[in-house]
Design an enzyme around this catalytic site. Sequence first.
Site, PDB file in Angstrom:
ATOM      1  N   ASP A  33      17.651   1.464  10.858  1.00  0.00           N
ATOM      2  CA  ASP A  33      16.828   2.642  11.375  1.00  0.00           C
ATOM      3  C   ASP A  33      15.471   2.819  10.722  1.00  0.00           C
ATOM      4  O   ASP A  33      14.390   3.337  10.956  1.00  0.00           O
ATOM      5  CB  ASP A  33      17.331   4.054  11.639  1.00  0.00           C
ATOM      6  CG  ASP A  33      17.721   4.641  10.318  1.00  0.00           C
ATOM      7  OD1 ASP A  33      17.244   3.813   9.309  1.00  0.00           O
ATOM      8  OD2 ASP A  33      18.305   5.794  10.476  1.00  0.00           O
ATOM      9  N   LYS A 184     -25.931   5.094  -0.724  1.00  0.00           N
ATOM     10  CA  LYS A 184     -25.019   4.716   0.347  1.00  0.00           C
ATOM     11  C   LYS A 184     -24.938   5.660   1.378  1.00  0.00           C
ATOM     12  O   LYS A 184     -24.864   6.906   1.026  1.00  0.00           O
ATOM     13  CB  LYS A 184     -23.708   4.466  -0.347  1.00  0.00           C
ATOM     14  CG  LYS A 184     -22.592   4.002   0.816  1.00  0.00           C
ATOM     15  CD  LYS A 184     -21.464   3.529   0.095  1.00  0.00           C
ATOM     16  CE  LYS A 184     -20.556   4.625   0.232  1.00  0.00           C
ATOM     17  NZ  LYS A 184     -19.049   4.031  -0.303  1.00  0.00           N
ATOM     18  N   ASP A 211     -16.942  -0.357  -8.366  1.00  0.00           N
ATOM     19  CA  ASP A 211     -16.600   1.099  -7.628  1.00  0.00           C
ATOM     20  C   ASP A 211     -15.143   1.200  -7.901  1.00  0.00           C
ATOM     21  O   ASP A 211     -14.529   0.475  -8.425  1.00  0.00           O
ATOM     22  CB  ASP A 211     -16.845   0.704  -6.121  1.00  0.00           C
ATOM     23  CG  ASP A 211     -17.225   1.908  -5.421  1.00  0.00           C
ATOM     24  OD1 ASP A 211     -17.081   3.062  -5.835  1.00  0.00           O
ATOM     25  OD2 ASP A 211     -17.331   1.759  -4.095  1.00  0.00           O
TER      26      ASP A 211
HETATM   27  C1  R5P Z   1     -15.917   5.866  -1.277  1.00  0.00           C
HETATM   28  O1  R5P Z   1     -16.725   6.595  -1.716  1.00  0.00           O
HETATM   29  C2  R5P Z   1     -15.422   4.751  -2.550  1.00  0.00           C
HETATM   30  O2  R5P Z   1     -15.855   5.092  -3.705  1.00  0.00           O
HETATM   31  C3  R5P Z   1     -15.757   3.538  -1.944  1.00  0.00           C
HETATM   32  O3  R5P Z   1     -16.821   3.103  -1.876  1.00  0.00           O
HETATM   33  C4  R5P Z   1     -14.953   3.191  -0.692  1.00  0.00           C
HETATM   34  O4  R5P Z   1     -13.603   3.707  -0.321  1.00  0.00           O
HETATM   35  C5  R5P Z   1     -15.157   1.744  -0.336  1.00  0.00           C
HETATM   36  O5  R5P Z   1     -14.720   1.466   1.083  1.00  0.00           O
HETATM   37  P1  R5P Z   1     -14.957   0.289   1.922  1.00  0.00           P
HETATM   38  O6  R5P Z   1     -14.549  -0.800   1.276  1.00  0.00           O
HETATM   39  O7  R5P Z   1     -14.291   0.593   3.344  1.00  0.00           O
HETATM   40  O8  R5P Z   1     -16.471   0.464   2.172  1.00  0.00           O
END
Ligand code: R5P
Length: 283
Positions: A33, A184, A211
């Site tokens: 399941d 951004k 990031d």
């Molecule tokens: C959001 O502020 C995070 O720090 C990343 O910049 C974000 O999650 C990146 O997402 P994506 O690759 O979809 O642009």
Amino acid sequence: MIVSGSASQSFAAALADTTGRDLAAVEFERFPDGELKASVPDFDAHEAVVVASTVSADAHVECLQLQDAAREAGAGEVTTVLPYMGYARQDETFGAGEPVSARAVARAVSTGTDRVLTVNPHERSVCDFFDVPAVAVDAAGRLAEPLPADLADPLFLSPDEGAIDLAAAVREAYGRGATDHFAKDRDYDTGKVAVEPGDAAVEGRDVVLVDDIVATGSTMSESIACLHDRGGDRVFVTCVHPLLAASARTRLARAGVAAVHGTDTVERPVSSVSAAPAVAEHL
Ligand code: R5P
């Protein structure tokens, strides 16, 4: 004893190597399941370290099962390592009736553990959602390791101001270079991302984008395009959590990225460095 979730086996092995702890022979089953069962054989150690990145709904369930199974197997104390904490970005509501999903999953995890370690959550404040002590481990500096030694006048750049500390950590670990950040803006209806350049000149320089997460790759591909438009030389993408959803890796390749490096908090082909040693310092 290290008890690994199915999505975190490389991380757990690296943690076992770094700390000298044993790895439990966990077994995973799926019933017809669709339900899961993760089992842990009996062991002698007092402490179990459950290692489970909650990258999917199944992984969340598995994490809860492993915590419970570890106690059944004999652990007196359970530490849970969430190398990547899923749902951590849903840490507030924007309207009536919305869940604080990060709080909901944190509370569930708290019921089966004595403490939590999680690596670079999007906001450190998610640690407050756990009902047990929770620590945010910083592994960003490890992203300097796979970078080439010959970066030309490197600029360590975050796509938004919120990630500038990560860029600074990678720059410090690399040993030379400057830091800057873009601004951004994301349109949440279309998912489109726009970036505004920072102050630093990029012409002729190698740029290392840093990031916490690469998810769809929109942020990084827009950043790469902006840097190439402004005369940047090679652009490297680094992130702690390489989620790389859908066609993200292709988007980065099409944007002309020189290389992509992430840690093993999310196990992907680009996970070229382990965050386990950073976690080991807190065990
Ligand atoms: C959001 O502020 C995070 O720090 C990343 O910049 C974000 O999650 C990146 O997402 P994506 O690759 O979809 O642009």
